[in-house]
Design a protein around this motif. Structure first.
Motif, PDB file in Angstrom:
ATOM      1  N   THR A   1       0.885  -1.090   0.023  1.00 35.85           N
ATOM      2  CA  THR A   1      -0.089  -0.004   0.162  1.00 35.85           C
ATOM      3  C   THR A   1       0.901   1.301   0.067  1.00 35.85           C
ATOM      4  OG1 THR A   1      -1.708  -1.135   1.242  1.00 35.85           O
ATOM      5  CG2 THR A   1      -1.918   1.247   1.147  1.00 35.85           C
ATOM      6  N   ALA A   2       0.816   2.272  -0.991  1.00 36.34           N
ATOM      7  CA  ALA A   2       1.596   3.306  -1.116  1.00 36.34           C
ATOM      8  C   ALA A   2       1.095   4.248   0.043  1.00 36.34           C
ATOM      9  CB  ALA A   2       1.223   4.229  -2.259  1.00 36.34           C
ATOM     10  N   ASP A   3       2.082   4.979   0.603  1.00 35.40           N
ATOM     11  CA  ASP A   3       2.033   6.071   1.397  1.00 35.40           C
ATOM     12  C   ASP A   3       0.534   6.977   1.233  1.00 35.40           C
ATOM     13  OD1 ASP A   3       3.858   5.004   2.896  1.00 35.40           O
ATOM     14  OD2 ASP A   3       5.421   6.466   2.202  1.00 35.40           O
ATOM     15  N   THR A   4       0.602   7.071  -0.193  1.00 33.42           N
ATOM     16  CA  THR A   4      -0.625   8.299  -0.509  1.00 33.42           C
ATOM     17  C   THR A   4      -1.900   7.438  -0.514  1.00 33.42           C
ATOM     18  OG1 THR A   4      -0.209   7.458  -2.755  1.00 33.42           O
ATOM     19  CG2 THR A   4       0.960   9.334  -2.141  1.00 33.42           C
ATOM     20  N   ALA A   5      -1.954   6.108  -0.313  1.00 31.35           N
ATOM     21  CA  ALA A   5      -3.267   5.407  -0.518  1.00 31.35           C
ATOM     22  C   ALA A   5      -4.266   5.727   0.520  1.00 31.35           C
ATOM     23  CB  ALA A   5      -2.939   4.008  -0.415  1.00 31.35           C
ATOM     24  N   PRO A   6      -5.374   6.106   0.144  1.00 28.33           N
ATOM     25  CA  PRO A   6      -6.580   6.625   1.312  1.00 28.33           C
ATOM     26  C   PRO A   6      -6.787   5.636   2.398  1.00 28.33           C
ATOM     27  CG  PRO A   6      -7.467   6.279  -0.815  1.00 28.33           C
ATOM     28  CD  PRO A   6      -6.275   5.906  -1.134  1.00 28.33           C
TER      29      PRO A   6
ATOM     30  N   SER B   1      -3.044   2.713  -4.642  1.00 28.92           N
ATOM     31  CA  SER B   1      -2.336   3.993  -4.928  1.00 28.92           C
ATOM     32  C   SER B   1      -3.224   5.090  -5.262  1.00 28.92           C
ATOM     33  CB  SER B   1      -1.039   4.205  -5.128  1.00 28.92           C
ATOM     34  OG  SER B   1      -1.267   4.010  -6.766  1.00 28.92           O
ATOM     35  N   VAL B   2      -3.039   6.499  -4.978  1.00 28.20           N
ATOM     36  CA  VAL B   2      -3.638   7.278  -5.749  1.00 28.20           C
ATOM     37  C   VAL B   2      -3.003   7.920  -6.709  1.00 28.20           C
ATOM     38  CG1 VAL B   2      -4.419   9.941  -5.356  1.00 28.20           C
ATOM     39  CG2 VAL B   2      -4.963   8.206  -3.291  1.00 28.20           C
ATOM     40  N   SER B   3      -3.778   8.117  -7.933  1.00 24.68           N
ATOM     41  CA  SER B   3      -3.048   8.208  -9.155  1.00 24.68           C
ATOM     42  C   SER B   3      -4.209   9.166 -10.018  1.00 24.68           C
ATOM     43  CB  SER B   3      -2.749   7.185 -10.052  1.00 24.68           C
ATOM     44  OG  SER B   3      -2.331   7.171 -11.386  1.00 24.68           O
TER      45      SER B   3
END
Length: 211
Positions: A104-109, A143-145
């Motif tokens: 899970t990316a750090d930017t994932a909500p 992630s958020v993209s």
């Protein structure tokens, strides 16, 4: 009936035939232990077959214009964890030595608005496809993209340029189902989409993006 649905129906027919043969063979097993192991395997195959029927009906609803997501605030990480847990158990039952890893990316909500049941069906089909071609590892991430939520599934198999593209899409299930589920998730003029490409490090990369 579309070509994708016809191919899925053909796969279901073959799966039922295999299950029938498996159940018939159980009657000839010599010991209770062997019978117990075979019954567990048959039960697993029944669960997988039921899942394929649900996927078939979901795609049928999409082609009829009747697929309507019931979206709620859901945890992307919890969805990935559930997928990994399910597929680790399934691969172990099948005796396949494929590792599944969730990132899970750090930017994932922590939460996103989507239909968990439909997303689970779509990603389950994509993981199934990835495990068919992976040599050792399948990785899942979110992630958020581009202002949306992106789920990514990669494998370390031969990739698409190896000539395996037709084999990857032969059933039509993974791509067609995932595309239908993604497209059903809309936000204003935006709708979800999927892609299947070669990964720069080798293997294939499946992506599902939601607005």
């Amino acid at each position: 009936m579309s070509q994708a649905l016809a191919l899925i129906a053909h796969d279901l027919k073959n799966a039922l035939g295999s299950l029938e043969a498996e159940l018939a063979a159980m009657a000839c097993l010599p010991s209770p232990e062997a019978h117990r192991e075979a019954s567990q395997q048959a039960h697993h195959h029944c669960q997988a077959l039921r899942q394929e029927f649900v996927q078939f009906l979901t795609l049928y609803a999409a082609e009829a214009g009747e697929l309507r997501p019931l979206c709620e605030d859901e945890s992307p990480q919890a969805l990935l964890d559930a997928l990994v847990s399910h597929w680790r158990s399934r691969l172990a039952t099948e005796g396949r030595d494929i590792r599944l890893i969730a990132h899970t990316a750090d930017t994932a909500p922590p939460f996103w608005y989507f239909d968990r049941r439909l997303l689970r069906l779509a990603l389950d089909a994509a993981v199934h496809n990835a495990t068919r071609f992976a040599r050792t590892t399948v990785q899942l991430s979110c992630s958020v993209s581009e202002g949306g939520l992106r789920f990514t599934i990669t494998d370390d198999g031969p990739g698409l340029q190896s000539g395996a593209t037709d084999a990857r899409t032969s059933t039509g299930l993974g791509t067609a189902l995932s595309q239908a589920v993604a497209k059903a998730h809309t936000l204003g003029a935006q709708c979800g989409h999927v892609s299947l490409t070669d990964h720069p490090a080798g293997g294939a990369c499946f992506t599902l993006w939601l607005p």
